[in-house]
Design an enzyme around this catalytic site. Structure first.
Site, mmCIF file in Angstrom:
data_model
loop_
_atom_site.group_PDB
_atom_site.id
_atom_site.type_symbol
_atom_site.label_atom_id
_atom_site.label_comp_id
_atom_site.label_asym_id
_atom_site.label_seq_id
_atom_site.Cartn_x
_atom_site.Cartn_y
_atom_site.Cartn_z
ATOM 1 N N SER A 66 -7.634 -11.378 -24.630
ATOM 2 C CA SER A 66 -6.231 -11.620 -24.464
ATOM 3 C C SER A 66 -5.469 -11.674 -25.509
ATOM 4 O O SER A 66 -5.995 -11.717 -26.786
ATOM 5 C CB SER A 66 -6.131 -13.011 -23.603
ATOM 6 O OG SER A 66 -4.581 -13.429 -23.623
ATOM 7 N N TYR B 121 -6.193 -21.989 -21.527
ATOM 8 C CA TYR B 121 -6.283 -20.523 -21.624
ATOM 9 C C TYR B 121 -6.395 -19.848 -22.980
ATOM 10 O O TYR B 121 -7.187 -19.146 -23.201
ATOM 11 C CB TYR B 121 -5.059 -19.937 -21.020
ATOM 12 C CG TYR B 121 -5.207 -18.657 -20.782
ATOM 13 C CD1 TYR B 121 -5.969 -18.080 -19.632
ATOM 14 C CD2 TYR B 121 -4.614 -17.610 -21.456
ATOM 15 C CE1 TYR B 121 -5.915 -16.776 -19.359
ATOM 16 C CE2 TYR B 121 -4.520 -16.233 -21.141
ATOM 17 C CZ TYR B 121 -5.460 -15.758 -20.101
ATOM 18 O OH TYR B 121 -5.380 -14.368 -19.866
HETATM 19 P P1 NAP Z 1 -5.892 -11.942 -11.282
HETATM 20 O O1 NAP Z 1 -5.376 -10.913 -10.414
HETATM 21 O O2 NAP Z 1 -5.722 -13.493 -11.226
HETATM 22 O O3 NAP Z 1 -7.601 -11.661 -11.296
HETATM 23 C C1 NAP Z 1 -8.443 -12.850 -11.869
HETATM 24 C C2 NAP Z 1 -9.497 -12.571 -11.021
HETATM 25 O O4 NAP Z 1 -10.664 -13.427 -11.518
HETATM 26 C C3 NAP Z 1 -9.607 -12.419 -9.470
HETATM 27 O O5 NAP Z 1 -10.379 -11.492 -9.332
HETATM 28 C C4 NAP Z 1 -10.210 -13.890 -9.193
HETATM 29 O O6 NAP Z 1 -10.627 -13.835 -7.993
HETATM 30 C C5 NAP Z 1 -11.194 -14.068 -10.106
HETATM 31 N N1 NAP Z 1 -11.608 -15.492 -10.388
HETATM 32 C C6 NAP Z 1 -10.636 -16.551 -10.803
HETATM 33 N N2 NAP Z 1 -11.785 -17.622 -10.595
HETATM 34 C C7 NAP Z 1 -12.652 -17.411 -9.956
HETATM 35 C C8 NAP Z 1 -13.959 -18.050 -9.421
HETATM 36 N N3 NAP Z 1 -13.998 -19.537 -9.539
HETATM 37 N N4 NAP Z 1 -14.798 -17.395 -8.855
HETATM 38 C C9 NAP Z 1 -14.948 -16.207 -8.964
HETATM 39 N N5 NAP Z 1 -14.003 -15.254 -9.194
HETATM 40 C C10 NAP Z 1 -12.828 -15.864 -9.793
HETATM 41 O O7 NAP Z 1 -5.270 -11.660 -12.820
HETATM 42 P P2 NAP Z 1 -6.003 -10.530 -13.521
HETATM 43 O O8 NAP Z 1 -4.633 -10.204 -14.723
HETATM 44 O O9 NAP Z 1 -6.268 -9.263 -13.084
HETATM 45 O O10 NAP Z 1 -7.040 -11.226 -14.500
HETATM 46 C C11 NAP Z 1 -8.286 -10.595 -14.989
HETATM 47 C C12 NAP Z 1 -8.558 -10.967 -16.443
HETATM 48 O O11 NAP Z 1 -7.954 -10.470 -17.165
HETATM 49 C C13 NAP Z 1 -8.621 -12.555 -16.572
HETATM 50 O O12 NAP Z 1 -9.669 -12.856 -17.449
HETATM 51 C C14 NAP Z 1 -7.163 -12.686 -17.335
HETATM 52 O O13 NAP Z 1 -7.311 -13.619 -18.169
HETATM 53 C C15 NAP Z 1 -7.222 -11.399 -18.050
HETATM 54 N N6 NAP Z 1 -5.930 -11.027 -18.874
HETATM 55 C C16 NAP Z 1 -4.856 -10.859 -17.828
HETATM 56 C C17 NAP Z 1 -3.845 -10.148 -18.554
HETATM 57 C C18 NAP Z 1 -2.451 -9.966 -17.674
HETATM 58 O O14 NAP Z 1 -1.386 -9.569 -18.357
HETATM 59 N N7 NAP Z 1 -2.726 -9.732 -16.220
HETATM 60 C C19 NAP Z 1 -3.583 -10.221 -19.774
HETATM 61 C C20 NAP Z 1 -4.573 -10.630 -20.726
HETATM 62 C C21 NAP Z 1 -5.705 -11.068 -20.192
HETATM 63 P P3 NAP Z 1 -9.446 -14.269 -6.736
HETATM 64 O O15 NAP Z 1 -8.690 -13.170 -6.498
HETATM 65 O O16 NAP Z 1 -10.456 -14.657 -5.503
HETATM 66 O O17 NAP Z 1 -8.866 -15.724 -7.230
#
Ligand code: NAP
Length: 251
Positions: free
Chosen positions: A143, A156
């Protein structure tokens, strides 16, 4: 020598592949030829349909990644579905927002467990399979908070800064064993993770104003970096944290 981005014959595990960044990376890896095991707690029908439409191979495995209990079963599921584990993408992650002064132990532990602890022990379980083959790729989803402090997200920031350090440590230990450990640091992408930020008009406009590209990222725009780090094209890339951020860190 022409660089190869071809993932044919490789098996990838992608955690959190039902939505957002994990889904986009799963589709990109499958489109480049990998068989993908999507791992998570929600149904993966949409991802499965997207990969089928791209002519790829996909299976899913239900697991709650808030504990490390399922890590060995996840690796075994990939081997039994597709015969090997060549690529691991530690993507699943959560975020909890509150002022540092009020932040609870529960919100600290929940985020650290999914974002850092499970990522480490799943990497360990996958590496036990990769090391005998002297071949493997581990990609952690870091991130901007791997580089910066941010506000109102203490666990985080700690988890993503920790994940960057862990990426470097694992690269140092496993590079000579044939495993490339790297990370992708997404900037601000349109997913569930950033819904609260995008709904806060002041924060949203402050963020947008700082992005040189002038827009939020779409998850599909992380596919190229993931395929690069999963493929032979990155054979000599170890321990890097690759920002894909519309220029955010350059400002
Ligand atoms: P998201 O849509 O909230 O995706 C998060 C994913 O993690 C979902 O598939 C979620 O499943 C899964 N997850 C969370 N807790 C879990 C658990 N206990 N067991 C199994 N699966 C779990 O958001 P995203 O942005 O795509 O995030 C993906 C990654 O990118 C994360 O590590 C996040 O920190 C990182 N990231 C995102 C951004 C951004 O701007 N969006 C920026 C930097 C880094 P559910 O759908 O079932 O909750």
């Amino acid at each position: 020598m022409k660089p190869s981005f071809d993932l044919s014959g490789r098996t990838a595990i992608v955690t959190g592949a039902n939505t957002g960044i994990g889904q986009a990376i799963a589709v990109a890896l499958a489109s480049a030829g990998a068989a993908v095991l999507g791992v998570g707690r929600s149904g993966m029908d949409e991802t499965e349909a997207m990969i089928a439409a791209a002519g790829g191979r996909f299976a899913s495995f239900a697991a709650d990644l808030s504990t490390i209990e399922p890590v060995d079963d996840i690796v075994e599921a990939a081997v039994s579905a597709f015969g090997s584990v060549d690529i691991l993408v530690n993507n699943a992650g959560i975020i909890r927002r509150a002022d540092a002064i009020d932040f609870t132990e529960a919100d600290w532990d929940a985020v650290m467990d999914v974002n850092l602890k499970t990522a480490f022990f799943l990497s360990q379980a996958a590496a036990k399979r990769m090391i005998p083959n002297a071949r493997g790729k581990i990609i952690n989803i870091a991130s901007m908070l791997s580089f910066q402090g941010g506000i109102r997200i203490p666990s985080y920031t700690a988890s993503k800064s920790g994940l960057a350090g862990l990426t470097r440590l694992l690269a140092c230990e496993w590079a000579a064993k044939g495993i490339n450990v790297n990370a992708i640091a997404p900037g601000y992408f349109v997913t569930n993770n950033t819904t609260a930020l995008r709904e806060d008009l002041k924060r949203s406009s402050d963020i947008l104003g700082r992005i040189p590209a002038g827009r939020w990222g779409n998850p599909e725009e992380l596919g190229g970096a993931a395929v690069f780090l999963a493929s032979d094209a990155s054979a000599y890339v170890h321990g890097t944290i690759l920002p894909v951020d519309g220029g955010w860190l350059a400002r």
